[in-house]
Design an enzyme around this catalytic site. Structure first.
Site, PDB file in Angstrom:
ATOM      1  N   HIS A 190      15.425  12.252  20.045  1.00 39.57           N
ATOM      2  CA  HIS A 190      14.303  13.149  19.763  1.00 39.57           C
ATOM      3  C   HIS A 190      13.042  12.665  20.468  1.00 39.57           C
ATOM      4  O   HIS A 190      12.309  13.453  21.078  1.00 39.57           O
ATOM      5  CB  HIS A 190      14.002  13.198  18.248  1.00 39.57           C
ATOM      6  CG  HIS A 190      15.035  13.850  17.412  1.00 39.57           C
ATOM      7  ND1 HIS A 190      15.583  13.227  16.304  1.00 39.57           N
ATOM      8  CD2 HIS A 190      15.624  15.064  17.491  1.00 39.57           C
ATOM      9  CE1 HIS A 190      16.452  14.035  15.741  1.00 39.57           C
ATOM     10  NE2 HIS A 190      16.505  15.157  16.443  1.00 39.57           N
TER      11      HIS A 190
ATOM     12  N   LYS B 109      19.714  23.198   1.634  1.00 36.52           N
ATOM     13  CA  LYS B 109      20.285  21.908   2.033  1.00 36.52           C
ATOM     14  C   LYS B 109      19.521  20.764   1.380  1.00 36.52           C
ATOM     15  O   LYS B 109      18.294  20.785   1.316  1.00 36.52           O
ATOM     16  CB  LYS B 109      20.182  21.718   3.551  1.00 36.52           C
ATOM     17  CG  LYS B 109      21.271  22.360   4.349  1.00 36.52           C
ATOM     18  CD  LYS B 109      21.113  21.917   5.793  1.00 36.52           C
ATOM     19  CE  LYS B 109      22.256  22.383   6.658  1.00 36.52           C
ATOM     20  NZ  LYS B 109      22.074  21.956   8.043  1.00 36.52           N
TER      21      LYS B 109
ATOM     22  N   ARG C 180      22.155  18.069  24.526  1.00 33.96           N
ATOM     23  CA  ARG C 180      22.930  16.848  24.770  1.00 33.96           C
ATOM     24  C   ARG C 180      24.277  17.148  25.408  1.00 33.96           C
ATOM     25  O   ARG C 180      24.770  16.380  26.214  1.00 33.96           O
ATOM     26  CB  ARG C 180      23.172  16.107  23.446  1.00 33.96           C
ATOM     27  CG  ARG C 180      21.922  15.550  22.810  1.00 33.96           C
ATOM     28  CD  ARG C 180      22.212  15.024  21.438  1.00 33.96           C
ATOM     29  NE  ARG C 180      22.693  16.141  20.632  1.00 33.96           N
ATOM     30  CZ  ARG C 180      23.379  16.035  19.513  1.00 33.96           C
ATOM     31  NH1 ARG C 180      23.690  14.875  19.028  1.00 33.96           N
ATOM     32  NH2 ARG C 180      23.762  17.100  18.859  1.00 33.96           N
TER      33      ARG C 180
ATOM     34  N   SER D  22      21.163  12.841  14.547  1.00 29.89           N
ATOM     35  CA  SER D  22      20.771  12.470  13.185  1.00 29.89           C
ATOM     36  C   SER D  22      21.992  12.393  12.274  1.00 29.89           C
ATOM     37  O   SER D  22      22.073  11.533  11.399  1.00 29.89           O
ATOM     38  CB  SER D  22      19.766  13.475  12.622  1.00 29.89           C
ATOM     39  OG  SER D  22      18.561  13.426  13.338  1.00 29.89           O
TER      40      SER D  22
END
Length: 153
Positions: A17, A41, A90, A128
């Site tokens: 990040h 969540k 990515r 993460s």
């Protein structure tokens, strides 16, 4: 003024990040790091902890602003006058996912451009989710997390 939003959960922030932010900040006059709040969540870190962690990591950069938001990301972009949304890529699967979101966002808000920044090869495996798994099992995450963020874990 060129204003951009880099949205994400940042739960926790990773070196990947940070790399995207450091490369994006020079493209804009102001860069918001938006912590998306998903009420359905349960996060690893609270929203307040993520805000504090991101502020600690980017405290020396006056063009970066940290803020949490709820709702559609394009609506949040409009509320902060951001005409750009930055996303890190990515992998090929990231690209396909982000492309679909960017196309939907473009339909909802044609004046907001999505900017994709491809991660450096050394960061392409850091996420993460993986960092949380390593933490969950007592592993050392110091090579994946900026040093300023370690105190929040």
């Amino acid at each position: 003024m060129k204003i951009a939003l880099f949205p994400g959960s940042f739960d926790p922030v990773t070196k990947a990040h940070v790399d995207i932010v450091k490369r994006a900040v020079n493209l804009f006059d102001k860069l918001y790091i938006g912590i998306g709040v998903n009420s359905s969540k349960q996060g690893f870190l609270s929203i307040a902890q993520r805000e504090q962690m991101l502020r600690a990591v980017f405290e020396m950069e006056p063009r970066i602003h940290i803020i949490a938001y709820e709702g559609l990301t394009v609506d949040f972009c409009k509320s902060i006058d951001a005409n750009y949304m930055v996303r890190g890529i990515r992998t090929v699967s990231d690209f396909e996912y982000e492309k679909a979101i960017a196309q939907m966002n473009h339909v909802m808000a044609p004046d907001i451009e999505s900017i994709f920044i491809v991660s450096k090869p050394g960061y392409s495996s850091i996420s993460s989710t993986i960092v949380r798994e390593v933490l969950k099992h007592g592993g050392d995450v110091s090579q994946f997390i900026p040093k300023e963020a370690l105190a929040y874990l």
